[in-house]
Design a protein around this motif. Structure first.
Motif, PDB file in Angstrom:
ATOM      1  N   ILE A 305       0.829  -1.206   0.000  1.00 35.29           N
ATOM      2  CA  ILE A 305       0.000   0.000   0.000  1.00 35.29           C
ATOM      3  C   ILE A 305       0.863   1.255   0.000  1.00 35.29           C
ATOM      4  O   ILE A 305       0.598   2.218  -0.731  1.00 35.29           O
ATOM      5  CB  ILE A 305      -0.936  -0.022   1.222  1.00 35.29           C
ATOM      6  N   SER A 306       1.921   1.257   0.797  1.00 35.23           N
ATOM      7  CA  SER A 306       2.798   2.420   0.833  1.00 35.23           C
ATOM      8  C   SER A 306       3.524   2.624  -0.492  1.00 35.23           C
ATOM      9  O   SER A 306       3.717   3.754  -0.941  1.00 35.23           O
ATOM     10  CB  SER A 306       3.814   2.271   1.972  1.00 35.23           C
ATOM     11  N   LEU A 308       2.348   1.721  -3.414  1.00 33.22           N
ATOM     12  CA  LEU A 308       1.346   2.213  -4.352  1.00 33.22           C
ATOM     13  C   LEU A 308       1.122   3.707  -4.182  1.00 33.22           C
ATOM     14  O   LEU A 308       1.047   4.457  -5.167  1.00 33.22           O
ATOM     15  CB  LEU A 308       0.031   1.453  -4.145  1.00 33.22           C
ATOM     16  N   CYS A 309       1.037   4.160  -2.933  1.00 32.22           N
ATOM     17  CA  CYS A 309       0.872   5.597  -2.687  1.00 32.22           C
ATOM     18  C   CYS A 309       2.104   6.376  -3.101  1.00 32.22           C
ATOM     19  O   CYS A 309       2.007   7.496  -3.618  1.00 32.22           O
ATOM     20  CB  CYS A 309       0.569   5.837  -1.208  1.00 32.22           C
ATOM     21  N   GLU A 310       3.276   5.773  -2.904  1.00 35.93           N
ATOM     22  CA  GLU A 310       4.503   6.456  -3.296  1.00 35.93           C
ATOM     23  C   GLU A 310       4.573   6.624  -4.807  1.00 35.93           C
ATOM     24  O   GLU A 310       4.962   7.683  -5.307  1.00 35.93           O
ATOM     25  CB  GLU A 310       5.710   5.665  -2.783  1.00 35.93           C
ATOM     26  N   LYS A 312       2.022   6.756  -6.771  1.00 34.23           N
ATOM     27  CA  LYS A 312       0.930   7.629  -7.196  1.00 34.23           C
ATOM     28  C   LYS A 312       1.309   9.092  -7.079  1.00 34.23           C
ATOM     29  O   LYS A 312       0.960   9.913  -7.932  1.00 34.23           O
ATOM     30  CB  LYS A 312      -0.310   7.333  -6.348  1.00 34.23           C
ATOM     31  N   TYR A 313       2.042   9.420  -6.011  1.00 30.96           N
ATOM     32  CA  TYR A 313       2.399  10.817  -5.784  1.00 30.96           C
ATOM     33  C   TYR A 313       3.855  11.129  -6.142  1.00 30.96           C
ATOM     34  O   TYR A 313       4.371  12.162  -5.757  1.00 30.96           O
ATOM     35  CB  TYR A 313       2.156  11.179  -4.319  1.00 30.96           C
TER      36      TYR A 313
END
Length: 341
Positions: A305-306, A308-310, A312-313
């Motif tokens: 999850i981390s 994926l967020c990394e 994404k941003y």
């Protein structure tokens, strides 16, 4: 428009002169006050910081206002801590878990996905403190919430139904039954508490032994329709509570909405405030969320999850790069040997 007898005649100086046979210049009377002239508009200085004045009375609308249930619970919490200190007993000293270098303990409750069972327990505890520490003078009791006038079951209501405060377990069983039968989420429980405190603030009533069931039922009914995409119909609650009619549920919902002034908006900041205040209430009453050691599978999920967020941003964190000039137009300085004669 075009009607000389309309209310706009008296407010316009030009039309006022035309209404008389003799033309006169319009001179406002300087001796009249704002009340005499009918001008009751509030001055801009009187309206400054109006939100700050009403903030402490509207915790369900303002994220910075403290929740009512947390303030009502402070007295009992201080008494509990005092008695525990006198008896030299620390609460939860044998069952509390702490993380170490080898083991990390986490609970499965987050602000976006709260734990259902413990969230309902916390909401029931908040309602319990509302009833226990209500205003001793007593406020108005609305008929639509009176269980004696609108019973939820056919069993006879005891004559002292409004004298004895319900226990926390009784409130929890009532809320858990509705949530389990209607398959509602933990987020809906938090919104239920928001609507409940908004009702008490807007309608200026107290929740007491005579009306707590119908107030909680109305808040759950409204929260389920606002929060869940597949809302539970009023007739479905009649199947959960066998002795209640659809007409009674419809009237309860209608009057609940009117008392809320049709304000069913719950900002994300208010929702987060109620979630964390419920966690504070749970910790103060030794009702901690269950802690489990971080397993390898869950660690991989958190890492995914981390990541994926990394990803994404990642583009947002990149600094803007200037375009480089073409090599064809690049001119380098030439060095020539100096000739000394």
């Amino acid at each position: 428009m075009g009607n000389t007898t309309s209310c706009c005649v008296s407010s316009s100086p030009k039309l006022r002169r035309n209404a008389h046979s003799r033309l006169e210049s319009y001179r406002p009377d300087t001796d009249l006050s704002r009340e005499d002239t009918g001008c009751n508009l509030q001055h801009i200085s009187d309206r400054e910081n109006i939100d700050d004045l009403n903030m402490e009375f509207n915790p369900s609308d303002h994220p910075r206002a403290s929740t009512i249930f947390l303030s009502k619970s402070q007295t009992d919490v201080r008494e509990k801590r005092k008695s525990l200190f006198i008896n030299h007993h620390l609460p939860g000293q044998t069952s509390r878990k702490y993380s170490s270098c080898s083991t990390i303990f986490l609970d499965d409750s987050t602000v976006s996905q709260p734990n259902l069972k413990y969230t309902i327990k916390c909401v029931a505890l908040a309602i319990y403190y509302h009833i226990k520490n209500r205003d001793p003078d007593g406020r108005m009791l609305l008929d639509i919430f009176d269980e004696n006038l609108h019973p939820l079951s056919k069993s006879e209501v005891p004559p002292d139904y409004d004298k004895h405060n319900p226990e926390q377990k009784q409130i929890y069983r009532f809320v858990r039954t509705l949530f389990s039968a209607a398959q509602l989420t933990a987020e809906c429980a938090i919104v239920t508490l928001v609507y409940l405190e908004r009702l008490l603030t807007y309608a200026e009533i107290d929740i007491c032994p005579a009306n707590w069931k119908r107030i909680v039922l109305g808040a759950i009914l409204l929260a389920s329709k606002v929060w869940d995409d597949q809302a539970v119909w009023n007739v479905d609650y009649c199947q959960i509570l066998k002795d209640i009619t659809v007409e009674d549920m419809n009237e309860l919902e209608r009057q609940f909405l009117e008392l809320l002034q049709f304000n069913i908006n719950v900002p994300s900041s208010v929702y987060a405030k109620y979630y964390f205040d419920l966690r504070s209430l749970a910790e103060a009453n030794n009702l901690s969320f269950p802690l489990e050691p971080l397993s390898r599978e869950r660690a991989h999920k958190l890492e995914a999850i981390s990541r994926l967020c990394e990803d994404k941003y990642k583009d947002l964190r990149k600094p803007t790069r200037k375009r480089s000039a073409s090599a064809d137009n690049l001119i380098l300085p030439r060095w020539s040997p100096a000739i000394i004669s």
